[in-house]
Design a protein around this motif. Sequence first.
Motif, short mmCIF file in Angstrom:
data_model
loop_
_atom_site.label_atom_id
_atom_site.label_comp_id
_atom_site.label_asym_id
_atom_site.label_seq_id
_atom_site.Cartn_x
_atom_site.Cartn_y
_atom_site.Cartn_z
N ASP A 69 0.86 -1.19 0.00
CA ASP A 69 0.00 0.00 0.00
C ASP A 69 0.90 1.25 0.00
OD1 ASP A 69 -2.22 1.63 0.06
OD2 ASP A 69 -2.59 1.38 2.22
N TYR A 72 2.17 2.56 3.36
CA TYR A 72 1.21 2.48 4.48
C TYR A 72 1.19 1.05 5.04
CZ TYR A 72 -0.07 7.30 3.85
OH TYR A 72 -0.02 8.67 3.81
N HIS A 112 -1.66 -0.60 11.91
CA HIS A 112 -1.25 -1.90 11.38
C HIS A 112 0.22 -1.83 11.01
CE1 HIS A 112 -3.35 0.62 8.33
NE2 HIS A 112 -2.21 0.52 7.71
N PHE A 153 -10.72 -1.92 2.40
CA PHE A 153 -10.38 -2.05 0.97
C PHE A 153 -11.10 -3.22 0.30
CE2 PHE A 153 -5.96 0.07 1.66
CZ PHE A 153 -6.56 1.33 1.63
N PHE A 172 -7.47 -3.13 6.65
CA PHE A 172 -7.21 -2.71 5.27
C PHE A 172 -6.83 -3.96 4.47
CE2 PHE A 172 -7.26 0.96 7.90
CZ PHE A 172 -7.95 1.88 7.13
N GLN A 176 -1.70 -5.98 5.69
CA GLN A 176 -1.62 -4.92 6.72
C GLN A 176 -2.34 -5.38 8.00
OE1 GLN A 176 -3.48 -2.17 3.84
NE2 GLN A 176 -1.85 -0.70 4.26
N ARG A 206 1.74 12.68 11.55
CA ARG A 206 0.36 12.52 11.09
C ARG A 206 -0.01 11.08 11.42
NH1 ARG A 206 -1.93 8.94 7.01
NH2 ARG A 206 -3.78 9.91 6.15
N ASP A 208 -1.98 7.97 10.95
CA ASP A 208 -2.80 7.31 9.94
C ASP A 208 -3.99 6.62 10.61
OD1 ASP A 208 -2.92 6.38 7.10
OD2 ASP A 208 -2.68 4.41 8.02
N VAL A 209 -5.15 6.76 10.02
CA VAL A 209 -6.41 6.13 10.48
C VAL A 209 -6.50 6.00 12.01
CG1 VAL A 209 -6.89 4.96 8.30
CG2 VAL A 209 -5.56 3.74 9.97
N GLU A 269 -5.71 11.50 11.23
CA GLU A 269 -6.66 11.23 10.14
C GLU A 269 -7.85 10.50 10.75
OE1 GLU A 269 -7.02 8.77 5.93
OE2 GLU A 269 -5.90 7.95 7.61
N HIS A 333 -3.77 12.61 -0.55
CA HIS A 333 -3.40 11.53 -1.47
C HIS A 333 -4.45 10.44 -1.59
CE1 HIS A 333 -2.61 10.19 2.54
NE2 HIS A 333 -2.44 8.97 2.10
N ASP A 334 -5.55 10.56 -0.89
CA ASP A 334 -6.62 9.55 -0.96
C ASP A 334 -7.87 10.07 -1.65
OD1 ASP A 334 -5.17 7.67 0.56
OD2 ASP A 334 -5.87 8.55 2.43
N ARG A 401 -6.55 5.49 -6.30
CA ARG A 401 -6.07 6.80 -5.86
C ARG A 401 -4.84 7.30 -6.62
NH1 ARG A 401 -5.68 4.53 0.10
NH2 ARG A 401 -4.73 2.90 -1.19
N ARG A 405 -2.10 11.18 -7.34
CA ARG A 405 -0.72 10.99 -6.87
C ARG A 405 0.29 11.14 -8.00
NH1 ARG A 405 -1.87 5.53 -3.18
NH2 ARG A 405 -3.24 6.57 -1.67
C1 GLC Z 1 -4.98 6.01 5.30
C2 GLC Z 1 -4.02 6.47 4.26
C3 GLC Z 1 -4.21 5.64 3.04
C4 GLC Z 1 -3.90 4.20 3.39
C5 GLC Z 1 -4.75 3.74 4.57
C6 GLC Z 1 -4.25 2.44 5.15
O1 GLC Z 1 -6.29 6.22 4.94
O2 GLC Z 1 -4.18 7.84 4.04
O3 GLC Z 1 -3.42 6.08 1.97
O4 GLC Z 1 -4.13 3.38 2.29
O5 GLC Z 1 -4.73 4.67 5.59
O6 GLC Z 1 -3.07 2.65 5.86
#
Ligand code: GLC
Length: 544
Positions: A69, A72, A112, A153, A172, A176, A206, A208-209, A269, A333-334, A401, A405
Amino acid sequence: MKKTRNAQSNKSLWWQDGVIYQIYPRSFMDSNGDGVGDIPGIIQKLEYLQELGVAGIWLSPINKSPMFDFGYDVSDYRAIDPVFGSMKDFERLIKEAHRRGIRIIMDLVMNHTSHLHPWFLESRSSKENLRRDWYIWRGDIKGKYPNNWMAYFGGRAWEWDDTTSQYYLHSFLKEQPDVNWRNPALKNAMFNEIRFWLEKGVDGFRLDVVNFFIKDDRFRSNPFGIGKYLRPYDLQKHIYDRDRPELLELLREWRALLEEYDERMMVGEVVAEKPNPALAANYLGDGTDGLHLSFDFSFMNRKWDASLFENRLRAYHERVPEKGWPCTVFSNHDQVRSCSRYAKGDDAEKRARVLATLLITMRGTPFLYYGEELGMKNVCIPKSRIQDPVGKRYWPFNPGRDGERTPMQWSDDAYAGFSSVEPWLPIADDYREKNVTCQLNEWNSLLNFYKSLIALRNNSVALRRGDLAFCDAGKDVLAYRRSVDEEAFCVALNFTSKVRQCNLDESYDWKVVLSTHRRNGEQFQFREKLFPYEATVLEQTKKR
Ligand code: GLC
């Protein structure tokens, strides 16, 4: 290195005052001719960022990763992935950025790890392994999945593992696996990884999730609910696999860790199916004990309407705790780039200026996504060149996405000056006209407009720190006042392609300080007509 004074003092803080620029490192600047952006490439472009006037850059993940990913999925939190460069390159980036007054924010992907992270390899090796409980393992229930949780996903969130005949959880991709933040040893190990980067001089993170971190301790199935799309994931209310109340406690400890150091920050996020400003604001805690900033994604849709924007802004700002601090974000980026989402033929460029003015003059920290300052749009990626696992899985229903990018457009040279070879993703067709070199030379370009806006903000206490009050200026006009002590500005934005009336407080004089349509210094009557898509910043002065 360690904190020397109270970060809660009245002193203004960089992450509140300045503009933060998001870089997707694979796509910013390729220095070594492999078609992929890298850290030395970012260093080459620091001067550009300094001139743009940004206070910090947030780098999407650069840690070692098998790239299922695109970073990520981290396999070593303390290493830099060789595709981006070395640890020495990263240390140089910190030094060079700091020398220019630019802070560095890293992406921490800690809901993850990669399935190839040594912790997971150990965890999956046997039920008795000391790290077994660092991930989330469950047995089957009468041959079925442990509960109804789905992966964001696609597919189930549970993956069967033959080695120990149990399922592991992955919110995800199956590559992951989710870690178990309820396990104290895992938490301790993660906090040590964070300390490693704090000691290196990283200024912020930052997360993530962030709202996925803690899951229901009883693993209850989610109830039925209708979300944004009709994917199975969106047919559940995510009350047990996300947003558990214990998360605030974890964030308190996280905040305390950062507070041991000087002027560090974390921005979260917060994933939600629909605009949910209350949820984003919730993770700020009381404003001193949760996240420093949290993204409210209310503007990641296509609706372009002044009163809707005002309502959404109000909903969020009213919920930010008194001691907390808001932030503004239109692209990342998403999400489809803002300039494509709000595009409407020739109006796209004009709307981009309205958005730019809103982003930079709204109360709170602006987050600017690389290329947004040029008006970069999403690129339609041919199927054969899709890289994003989401696109690979859902094409043609969801192209993924990659479109947001694509490589940064630096010049009209081959490959847009991004690389000397064909890049990992195609370059946008419009790069010959839409690129940094061109726009720097054109006084009236979007890029120069951004530069002026950022300079104005950087020089004005009212725009950086002032209060926010919406003004009822007229139909289709979003107008607000930003003020502190004697300094006050009013921002007036016409959201339409028609002339619109703008009514301001007649007890003051108004003078243009920056505008898409007027000269700086011009007087502005308290009753004026705004040009189509006019964006104007006015200084409020005492009546003469
Ligand atoms: C967040 C990231 C995204 C990634 C996901 C899983 O949403 O911004 O790009 O795929 O987390 O880590």
